[in-house]
Scaffold this motif. Structure first.
Motif, mmCIF file in Angstrom:
data_model
loop_
_atom_site.group_PDB
_atom_site.id
_atom_site.type_symbol
_atom_site.label_atom_id
_atom_site.label_comp_id
_atom_site.label_asym_id
_atom_site.label_seq_id
_atom_site.Cartn_x
_atom_site.Cartn_y
_atom_site.Cartn_z
ATOM 1 N N ARG A 2 0.829 -1.199 0.000
ATOM 2 C CA ARG A 2 0.000 0.000 0.000
ATOM 3 C C ARG A 2 0.868 1.256 0.000
ATOM 4 N N GLU A 3 0.270 2.341 -0.499
ATOM 5 C CA GLU A 3 0.961 3.618 -0.504
ATOM 6 C C GLU A 3 0.980 4.205 0.905
ATOM 7 N N ALA A 4 2.108 4.785 1.298
ATOM 8 C CA ALA A 4 2.205 5.428 2.611
ATOM 9 C C ALA A 4 1.237 6.603 2.676
ATOM 10 N N ASN A 5 0.692 6.846 3.841
ATOM 11 C CA ASN A 5 -0.213 7.965 4.095
ATOM 12 C C ASN A 5 -1.492 7.913 3.268
ATOM 13 N N LYS A 6 -1.909 6.723 2.866
ATOM 14 C CA LYS A 6 -3.156 6.575 2.115
ATOM 15 C C LYS A 6 -4.083 5.667 2.911
ATOM 16 N N ALA A 7 -5.307 6.092 3.088
ATOM 17 C CA ALA A 7 -6.271 5.289 3.838
ATOM 18 C C ALA A 7 -6.623 4.028 3.057
ATOM 19 N N TYR A 8 -6.883 2.938 3.766
ATOM 20 C CA TYR A 8 -7.306 1.690 3.146
ATOM 21 C C TYR A 8 -8.089 0.887 4.171
#
Length: 145
Positions: A2-8
């Motif tokens: 996952r991308e850092a600082n991205k909600a999931y």
């Protein structure tokens, strides 16, 4: 990854009548998933078991103590209708689940950049499994084609 600082979405929590049934369903559908954690707890005066079924990044929290019957997904009611899971090979997943006694309930609408099917476990929890055929967000998330 996952991308850092991205909600999931990390997990969904479901209560079922038979936890092992849902564990078997999920690990058959996605062989790389396993029970990554489990335990017992007091759930407001009732002893229940919980299981986290997934991988290092995402999971379904399955807990015992479910009561009653899951509503028919075709009817109007408040609650989760299905859990959507992206897979790399939908045909293999469908074959594994069909062989294990979980047939496809229905397929989603035809689309050039994705394909999806809906399958129930024996607790009557509905799952949507989808495979994407594009890395482009505009194509993957198109709702007009």
């Amino acid at each position: 990854m996952r991308e850092a600082n991205k909600a999931y979405v990390e997990h969904a929590n479901i209560s079922v009548l038979n936890a092992q049934e849902t564990i078997d369903f999920l690990t058959t559908a996605i062989p790389s998933w396993s029970v990554r954690g489990q335990g017992e707890m007091d759930w407001f005066g009732e002893k229940i078991q919980w299981f986290h079924v997934g991988d290092d990044n995402t999971y379904i929290a399955v807990q015992t103590g479910g009561k009653g019957v899951v509503q028919n997904w075709k009817e109007s009611w408040t609650g989760v209708k299905h859990i959507g899971i992206v897979v790399p090979d939908l045909d293999s997943l469908v074959a594994r689940l069909d062989e294990a006694g979980y047939p496809v309930d229905h397929a989603g609408a035809r689309h050039p950049f994705r394909r999806n099917v809906y399958i129930f476990d024996n607790n009557r929890i509905q799952y949507e499994f989808m495979e994407y055929f594009s890395d482009s967000p505009a194509e993957r998330n198109d709702y007009d084609l």
